[in-house]
Motif scaffolding. Structure first.
Motif, short mmCIF file in Angstrom:
data_model
loop_
_atom_site.label_atom_id
_atom_site.label_comp_id
_atom_site.label_asym_id
_atom_site.label_seq_id
_atom_site.Cartn_x
_atom_site.Cartn_y
_atom_site.Cartn_z
N ALA A 109 1.22 -1.52 0.17
CA ALA A 109 -0.10 0.13 0.22
C ALA A 109 1.17 1.46 -0.29
CB ALA A 109 -0.84 -0.19 1.33
N TYR B 278 -9.47 0.89 6.99
CA TYR B 278 -9.46 0.75 5.45
C TYR B 278 -9.19 -0.66 5.93
CZ TYR B 278 -5.53 0.96 2.03
OH TYR B 278 -4.79 0.73 0.88
N ARG C 55 -10.61 -0.51 0.39
CA ARG C 55 -9.56 -1.10 -1.00
C ARG C 55 -9.55 -0.92 -1.74
NH1 ARG C 55 -8.99 -6.67 2.09
NH2 ARG C 55 -10.06 -7.63 0.98
N LYS D 176 -4.48 -9.25 3.33
CA LYS D 176 -6.18 -8.39 2.96
C LYS D 176 -6.75 -9.77 3.80
CE LYS D 176 -7.98 -10.05 -1.53
NZ LYS D 176 -7.56 -11.31 -2.37
#
Length: 517
Positions: free
Chosen positions: A116, A140, A145, A174
């Motif tokens: 990121a 987030y 995302r 993730k």
RNA sequence: GCCGCGUUGGUCAAGAGGUUAAGACGCCUCCCUUUCACGGAGGAAUCACGGGUUCGAGUCCCGUACGUGGUACCA
């Protein structure tokens, strides 16, 4: 019956305490160490201390050495740590920096994490936007995302370009939505988290350092940790750690978790903080902590006169008990009787009065020769030099049941070494008369000639003389005590007279007699 | 806000469906002690609330309230 958490006995028990070197060592921290230590010892396991210094901004010089001093004072010595090393060195996370990166890269490769590139400003903008939209979550996560600047949304070439250009980035885990992360906590039982509530936590920071989340999982695996005990404040991030275990090392290798209850402030609710201690007048840290920048000193339990045995004892029974009425436990007893499954779920308010009671109990059974040096130092700091150790020990034995904190040996025993600074005669002055005065004048004469100077003889001669003068002993005991002690406290008067000796006794009587004229 | 965790006297707590709801700290009274302390005897004070389940609930279930933790490129 073997407990469920021990079903896999083929693995040697290994636990760790993982402090951040950021300041004083808090009560709660010591209790966490203690529970780890007790568990390790009772299972013949290893106790490891790992320094979690991944945040360079919060690093405080001297804090690491201080932590080890505290552990040593408490008698909670590690088997492996930065001090004595061990087979899984280094034990300082800042020195393991490169190890974590490999695992972060591995996760990215496996599609379980991503790069990121969002700047702090961009993150802030994202949260502001969420806020204005009235979103219930500012996280987030999978909702946002794909709108952010990361390798999930970017084309592979674009990501590579940014990487090649040296653009600062973090690695985020993730988290898939709509999943359940269940696990068993040794204290709380079955707990389950919904992944919709967990965000894509940063694993590797822009400075290349791991966050706690990555580091704790990697190190617990590499160091073969079997049981992980930590504060309750970690419970909400447990699902991240469990997912990481699942992705990286397999759930079957994951340690058993136990999230310890918090220690709360005595008044109201909330976590006990250093501020509460300052406000309420008791220490929160194990030992004095001197802030290297402000030079401010925060008092510790050791320095105000707690015995390590008492400190450990009171911490052990804050949130735990063995189900019997026993409250006083030595370290050996704790190792034998401690049971992590009997630790409370709810937080416990800290009660300094009870803490002092534990110290009092331990001082009552204290081995005076063990603490003679320490008490001698206390006397010295008050201007009294003690040459005769045997005499000191005798005094300590005489007054110890009256002492709550170590410095009380001074307030309770200083008159054994020097005449009282002031004699409070207000309680005897009104009833003082010539008859009593004469009694003490005669007592001095009588005692001057005495050859047997022991408490028994002293008491007999005192009483005989009182009877001869037609005076009640009771009316004379308090004056004598005041003369020798200066106040209404202390062991038996004749014991005191016997201990301080003929010369001092007579001098003190004469002094007060003059005062009463 | 959202998510998690928790809740037995003022405090620490025992308690695993049937107890007069242990014990400790603190407080009070008394005894011991011609002081203080230690020791001993006693006292005041409690299952957050509401619904269930059950012959029976502090104990099991569901709500509510309250508290607390998290919600960071801090740990």
């Amino acid at each position: 019956m073997p407990s469920s958490y021990l079903c896999n006995m083929s693995k040697k028990v290994r636990v760790r305490f993982a402090p951040s070197p950021t300041g004083g060592l808090h009560l709660g921290g010591v209790r966490t160490v203690l529970f780890n230590y007790l568990f390790a010892r009772q299972h013949d396991g290893d106790f490891i201390v790992r320094i979690e210094d991944t945040d360079q901004n919060r690093f405080v010089k001297g804090a690491e050495a201080y932590i080890f001093e505290c552990l040593q004072w408490c008698g909670l010595n590690p088997d492996e740590s930065v001090l004595q090393g061990g087979p899984y060195a280094p034990y300082r996370q800042s020195e393991r920096k490169e190890i974590y990166r490999q695992y972060a890269e591995q996760l990215v490769k496996d599609g379980r994490a991503y790069y990121a590139f969002d700047t702090p400003a961009e993150l802030e903008r994202m949260r502001d936007l969420l806020k204005t939209k009235g979103s219930s979550s500012l996280q987030y996560d999978h909702h946002v995302r794909m709108n952010m600047n990361n390798s999930l949304r970017l084309l592979p070439e674009e990501t590579q370009q940014l990487l090649d250009a040296g653009t600062p980035y973090v690695v985020r885990i993730k988290i898939n939505p709509d999943e359940f992360v269940p696990f068993t906590d040794m204290i709380r039982g079955e707990i389950s988290f919904d992944t919709n509530a967990v965000d894509d936590k940063v694993l590797l920071k822009a400075d290349g350092m791991p966050t706690y989340h990555l580091a704790v999982v990697v190190d617990d695996f590499l160091m073969k940790i079997t049981h992980a005990f930590r504060g309750e404040e970690w419970l909400p991030s447990a699902p991240v750690h469990i997912l990481l275990w699942q992705y990286l090392f397999g759930l079957e290798n994951m340690p058993q978790w136990a999230h310890l209850p918090l220690i709360l402030k005595p008044d109201g609710n909330g976590k006990l903080s250093k501020r509460d201690g300052d406000r309420l007048g008791f220490p929160v840290y194990a030992m004095d902590w001197a802030d290297p920048v402000t030079k401010e000193i925060t008092k510790g339990f050791k320095e105000i006169g707690f015995l390590p045995e008492a400190f450990i004892n009171l911490l052990a029974v804050l949130g735990w008990n063995d189900g019997t009425e026993q409250e006083i436990f030595s370290m050996e007893e704790l190792i034998a009787k401690f049971n992590i499954e009997k630790v409370h779920k709810g937080g416990a308010k800290f009660d300094f009065e009870k803490a002092k009671w534990f110290n009092h109990e331990w001082i009552k059974k204290l081995d005076v020769s063990h603490y003679a040096e320490r008490v001698k130092n206390i006397f010295e700091s008050k201007g009294i030099t003690i040459a005769d150790d045997a005499y000191l020990k005798k005094v300590m034995e005489l007054v110890k049941e009256r002492c709550t904190l170590l410095p009380d040996f001074f307030t309770q025993g200083n008159f054994f070494f020097q005449a009282p600074a002031t004699v409070d005669t207000t309680s005897i002055q009104p009833k003082w008369d010539e008859k009593k005065n004469m009694f003490f004048v005669e007592l001095i004469k009588s005692w001057q000639l005495s050859t047997l100077w022991n408490s028994g003889e002293l008491e007999i001669s005192f009483k005989e003389l009182a009877a001869a003068n037609q005076l009640k002993t009771g009316e004379l005991m308090l004056p004598l005590r005041l003369m020798l002690v200066g106040g209404k406290f202390g062991p038996g008067v004749f014991e005191i007279a016997s201990a301080i000796g003929k010369e001092s006794t007579i001098k003190r009587i004469e002094y007060t007699l003059a005062l009463l004229q």
